[in-house]
Design a protein around this motif. Structure first.
Motif, PDB file in Angstrom:
ATOM      1  N   TYR A   1       0.832  -1.207   0.000  1.00  0.00           N
ATOM      2  CA  TYR A   1       0.000   0.000   0.000  1.00  0.00           C
ATOM      3  C   TYR A   1       0.864   1.254   0.000  1.00  0.00           C
ATOM      4  O   TYR A   1       0.651   2.166  -0.810  1.00  0.00           O
TER       5      TYR A   1
ATOM      6  N   ARG B   1      -6.397  -1.209   2.076  1.00  0.00           N
ATOM      7  CA  ARG B   1      -6.619  -0.414   3.291  1.00  0.00           C
ATOM      8  C   ARG B   1      -7.439  -1.204   4.311  1.00  0.00           C
ATOM      9  O   ARG B   1      -7.110  -1.227   5.501  1.00  0.00           O
TER      10      ARG B   1
ATOM     11  N   GLU C   1      -6.303   3.518  10.884  1.00  0.00           N
ATOM     12  CA  GLU C   1      -6.793   4.239   9.711  1.00  0.00           C
ATOM     13  C   GLU C   1      -6.187   5.637   9.625  1.00  0.00           C
ATOM     14  O   GLU C   1      -5.875   6.117   8.536  1.00  0.00           O
TER      15      GLU C   1
END
Length: 185
Positions: free
Chosen positions: A43, A65, A76
């Motif tokens: 990511y 995610r 997050e």
């Protein structure tokens, strides 16, 4: 001219989406995405190098995610935002209604054709039912043309003549008996 440019832009976006889809397939084939740590490294690299520019890539980044957050590799708030997720530009919007209008016209034409075909099929079914009723109601019909109906008709005619001949013989015998009784009398 603006429509051509919009169509070219649309084609380019479609090609980009295909490339990104192929790239995502390769990543899925070569990487164990169930490992949150590997997903986090992937990511970060994809965000840093800005690989994706279409919704295909953005959807894959969203999936990564979710894997990272569920796996507990990062929170997050700690994850970098997915770049370039602005809404579509207003120049692209007129292209969609034009295509929708074209497909709507084709759809309406197909609906009309389907109605006409249903009417034709219903008429053919009624005609077929009529033929079957005629076949069962009458001894001789269109359906018996290739059978032995001629022989049956000839036999009926011969039987009719035989009955007529028998009736004539009976009347003749009665007349002869009456004449014989008149002569004897």
């Amino acid at each position: 001219m603006a429509e051509k440019e919009a169509a070219d832009q649309f084609d380019e976006e479609r090609r980009s989406a295909r490339r990104e889809n192929d790239f995502v397939r390769q990543i899925r084939a070569k990487t164990d995405l169930s490992d949150a740590g590997k997903a986090l490294k992937l990511y970060d690299k994809l965000i840093r190098e800005n690989y994706f520019k279409t919704m295909v890539g953005y959807a894959f980044l969203e999936e990564l995610r979710d894997i990272i957050i569920r796996g507990g590799a990062a929170r997050e708030e700690d994850l970098a935002e997915i770049p370039g997720r602005e809404p579509a530009e207003p120049a692209e919007v007129p292209l969609i209604p034009v295509r929708q209008d074209r497909f709507k016209k084709k759809y309406e034409g197909q609906v009309l054709l389907n109605k006409k075909l249903k009417i034709a099929v219903a008429a053919l079914v009624i005609l077929l039912v009529g033929f079957v009723v005629i076949n069962f109601k009458f001894e001789y019909s269109i359906f018996t043309f290739f059978t032995n109906y001629k022989a049956n008709m000839e036999e009926e005619l011969i039987d009719k003549y035989k009955d007529w001949e028998n009736q004539l013989h009976k009347k003749q015998e009665q007349l002869e008996q009456q004449e014989g009784a008149d002569q004897n009398g």
